[in-house]
Design a protein around this motif. Structure first.
Motif, PDB file in Angstrom:
ATOM      1  N   GLN A 170       0.986  -1.225   0.283  1.00  0.00           N
ATOM      2  CA  GLN A 170       0.225   0.011  -0.191  1.00  0.00           C
ATOM      3  C   GLN A 170       0.854   1.121   0.029  1.00  0.00           C
ATOM      4  N   GLN A 171       2.007   1.433  -0.222  1.00  0.00           N
ATOM      5  CA  GLN A 171       3.046   2.805  -0.385  1.00  0.00           C
ATOM      6  C   GLN A 171       2.810   3.578   0.569  1.00  0.00           C
ATOM      7  N   LYS A 172       3.088   2.767   1.877  1.00  0.00           N
ATOM      8  CA  LYS A 172       2.632   4.373   2.748  1.00  0.00           C
ATOM      9  C   LYS A 172       3.304   5.236   2.848  1.00  0.00           C
ATOM     10  N   ASP A 173       4.443   4.733   2.721  1.00  0.00           N
ATOM     11  CA  ASP A 173       5.456   5.722   3.255  1.00  0.00           C
ATOM     12  C   ASP A 173       5.451   7.064   1.750  1.00  0.00           C
ATOM     13  N   LEU A 174       5.916   6.003   0.976  1.00  0.00           N
ATOM     14  CA  LEU A 174       5.703   7.024  -0.385  1.00  0.00           C
ATOM     15  C   LEU A 174       4.568   8.593  -0.746  1.00  0.00           C
ATOM     16  N   ARG A 175       3.247   7.792   0.018  1.00  0.00           N
ATOM     17  CA  ARG A 175       2.131   7.985   0.119  1.00  0.00           C
ATOM     18  C   ARG A 175       1.851   9.491   1.285  1.00  0.00           C
ATOM     19  N   ALA A 200      -8.326 -14.895  -2.917  1.00  0.00           N
ATOM     20  CA  ALA A 200      -8.825 -15.032  -1.087  1.00  0.00           C
ATOM     21  C   ALA A 200      -9.045 -15.018  -0.013  1.00  0.00           C
ATOM     22  N   GLU A 201      -8.403 -13.871  -0.144  1.00  0.00           N
ATOM     23  CA  GLU A 201      -7.771 -13.288   2.173  1.00  0.00           C
ATOM     24  C   GLU A 201      -9.568 -13.081   2.405  1.00  0.00           C
ATOM     25  N   PRO A 202     -10.025 -14.571   3.546  1.00  0.00           N
ATOM     26  CA  PRO A 202     -11.296 -14.100   4.276  1.00  0.00           C
ATOM     27  C   PRO A 202     -11.443 -12.920   3.982  1.00  0.00           C
ATOM     28  N   ILE A 203     -11.386 -11.713   4.313  1.00  0.00           N
ATOM     29  CA  ILE A 203     -11.567 -10.222   4.277  1.00  0.00           C
ATOM     30  C   ILE A 203     -12.345  -9.824   3.019  1.00  0.00           C
ATOM     31  N   ILE A 204     -11.750 -10.165   1.850  1.00  0.00           N
ATOM     32  CA  ILE A 204     -11.946 -10.032   0.556  1.00  0.00           C
ATOM     33  C   ILE A 204     -13.311 -10.653  -0.239  1.00  0.00           C
ATOM     34  N   GLN A 205     -12.865 -11.950   0.689  1.00  0.00           N
ATOM     35  CA  GLN A 205     -14.423 -12.910   0.153  1.00  0.00           C
ATOM     36  C   GLN A 205     -15.339 -12.477   0.755  1.00  0.00           C
ATOM     37  N   ASP A 206     -15.792 -12.320   2.556  1.00  0.00           N
ATOM     38  CA  ASP A 206     -16.731 -12.337   2.352  1.00  0.00           C
ATOM     39  C   ASP A 206     -17.282 -10.779   2.614  1.00  0.00           C
ATOM     40  N   LEU A 207     -16.906  -9.991   2.430  1.00  0.00           N
ATOM     41  CA  LEU A 207     -17.197  -8.046   0.852  1.00  0.00           C
ATOM     42  C   LEU A 207     -17.480  -8.501  -0.092  1.00  0.00           C
ATOM     43  N   ALA A 208     -17.341  -9.736  -0.228  1.00  0.00           N
ATOM     44  CA  ALA A 208     -17.278  -9.888  -1.491  1.00  0.00           C
ATOM     45  C   ALA A 208     -18.983 -11.057  -1.969  1.00  0.00           C
ATOM     46  N   THR A 252     -17.599   0.476   3.787  1.00  0.00           N
ATOM     47  CA  THR A 252     -16.935   0.934   5.757  1.00  0.00           C
ATOM     48  C   THR A 252     -15.656   1.449   5.990  1.00  0.00           C
ATOM     49  N   ASP A 253     -15.749   2.317   7.204  1.00  0.00           N
ATOM     50  CA  ASP A 253     -14.752   2.624   7.517  1.00  0.00           C
ATOM     51  C   ASP A 253     -14.103   1.389   8.347  1.00  0.00           C
ATOM     52  N   SER A 254     -14.772   0.454   8.897  1.00  0.00           N
ATOM     53  CA  SER A 254     -14.023  -0.404   9.137  1.00  0.00           C
ATOM     54  C   SER A 254     -13.782  -1.385   8.584  1.00  0.00           C
ATOM     55  N   GLU A 255     -14.637  -2.161   7.538  1.00  0.00           N
ATOM     56  CA  GLU A 255     -14.021  -2.540   6.129  1.00  0.00           C
ATOM     57  C   GLU A 255     -12.871  -2.157   5.417  1.00  0.00           C
ATOM     58  N   MET A 256     -12.792  -0.817   5.376  1.00  0.00           N
ATOM     59  CA  MET A 256     -11.346  -0.439   5.024  1.00  0.00           C
ATOM     60  C   MET A 256     -10.398  -0.379   5.800  1.00  0.00           C
ATOM     61  N   ALA A 257     -10.738  -0.129   7.181  1.00  0.00           N
ATOM     62  CA  ALA A 257      -9.698  -0.386   7.851  1.00  0.00           C
ATOM     63  C   ALA A 257      -8.626  -1.876   7.650  1.00  0.00           C
ATOM     64  N   GLN A 258     -10.629  -2.991   7.948  1.00  0.00           N
ATOM     65  CA  GLN A 258      -9.317  -4.097   7.675  1.00  0.00           C
ATOM     66  C   GLN A 258      -8.674  -4.715   6.182  1.00  0.00           C
ATOM     67  N   ILE A 259      -9.286  -3.942   5.165  1.00  0.00           N
ATOM     68  CA  ILE A 259      -8.116  -4.264   4.220  1.00  0.00           C
ATOM     69  C   ILE A 259      -7.121  -3.971   4.575  1.00  0.00           C
ATOM     70  N   ARG A 260      -6.667  -2.363   4.940  1.00  0.00           N
ATOM     71  CA  ARG A 260      -5.316  -1.628   4.920  1.00  0.00           C
ATOM     72  C   ARG A 260      -4.940  -2.472   5.991  1.00  0.00           C
ATOM     73  N   ALA A 261      -5.157  -3.407   6.866  1.00  0.00           N
ATOM     74  CA  ALA A 261      -4.703  -4.538   7.828  1.00  0.00           C
ATOM     75  C   ALA A 261      -3.836  -5.178   6.896  1.00  0.00           C
ATOM     76  N   LEU A 262      -4.169  -5.628   5.368  1.00  0.00           N
ATOM     77  CA  LEU A 262      -3.523  -6.736   4.474  1.00  0.00           C
ATOM     78  C   LEU A 262      -2.001  -6.451   4.522  1.00  0.00           C
ATOM     79  N   ASP A 263      -1.445  -5.413   4.501  1.00  0.00           N
ATOM     80  CA  ASP A 263      -0.368  -4.191   3.917  1.00  0.00           C
ATOM     81  C   ASP A 263       0.670  -4.978   4.780  1.00  0.00           C
TER      82      ASP A 263
END
Length: 290
Positions: A170-175, A200-208, A252-263
């Protein structure tokens, strides 16, 4: 023909770029690129990304010219290859892209790699922008290291930096660096080059399942909500269409946070690795047919 009003992001030079585009990397120039770009335009894409080194600029340009869509409604990006770095060579490279594509101007032109005479090449891009040949200019594959080295030497700040980006990288330093100058990040390989572990990440599958979308659409929506410009690539009409269909739901904000945690903080290509310039120059010759 579908009329899809895809959202736009405003760049730091005042132009507005469609938030999602169609990528053409590794699509062959045997008619396949022409067909894929034509399909993309017909379902509503209005942003196309190519490069001199993709060897398919001509077919992208042909598809734009023959689409029946007014030129000012299609955002076209190309990139200068390393062989054409340096001020004089870059001026010729820009004109060559325009000539090959059969277009009067490009909406965005990028320095494809951060090696060699970057400063001289950038000066040529700045001049081409002033001359109306290019609307916006930017860079690609610039890591924090190269950004801090080159940007202070530029007269004008790039509008975008096109780099590898997906939920695993997610290129956090560059961003943080880009945000200081209101520079937009463009994602190449926004779907992780089809990484099945990512899909196949569970959060991605759950949101799909929750949003009745596929994994790729969830990933692209996440990136869009992060303010990232994306251009997924496919040659399959159904996939080309589905990749655009990401604006009828919101994470949602919490869903975004869960995907951010995949970094993981790591990508599959490291522009800072030694030997890249030599490797790339020996691998590709954009003037082989000249």
């Amino acid at each position: 023909m579908t009329n899809v009003n895809t959202p736009k992001f405003k760049l730091n030079d005042g132009t507005e770029i469609p938030a999602i585009g169609f990528g053409t990397y590794l699509i062959p120039n045997d008619g396949t690129t022409y067909r894929a770009v034509s399909d993309a335009l017909s379902v509503g894409y209005r942003h196309l990304d190519t490069a001199a080194v993709y060897m398919n600029e001509a077919e992208v340009g042909q598809a734009v010219r023959e689409s029946g869509i007014p030129r000012d409604q299609i955002w076209v990006t190309s990139k200068l290859w390393l062989q054409d770095y340096g001020y004089e060579a870059a001026k010729k490279g820009i004109d060559r892209s325009l000539q090959v594509m059969g277009l009067n101007y490009l909406d965005l032109y990028l320095l494809h790699q951060p090696y060699g005479d970057v400063v001289g090449a950038w000066k040529a891009l700045e001049e081409a922008k002033k001359a109306g040949k290019i609307r916006s200019i930017g860079v690609s594959n610039m890591t924090p290291k190269y950004w801090q080295e080159y940007i202070p030497q530029f007269e004008t700040t790039p509008s975008v930096d096109q780099v590898q980006f997906n939920p695993y990288f997610q290129q956090k330093d560059l961003r943080k660096l880009l945000a200081a100058d209101d520079v937009k990040l463009e994602a190449w390989a926004p779907l992780g080059q089809g990484n099945q572990d990512l899909f196949a990440e569970p959060i991605i599958q759950d949101l799909a399942k929750k949003y009745q979308k596929d994994a790729g659409q969830v990933i692209l929506r996440f990136e869009n909500q992060e303010g990232i410009i994306v251009f997924p690539k496919s040659v399959h009409p159904a996939r080309i269409k589905s990749n655009l269909d990401i604006f009828d739901f919101k994470l949602t904000d919490s869903e975004m946070a869960q995907i951010r945690a995949l970094d993981t903080g790591k990508g599959t290509y490291d522009p800072d690795a030694p030997g890249n310039e030599e490797m790339l120059l020996s691998a590709y010759d954009v003037h082989a047919d000249d």
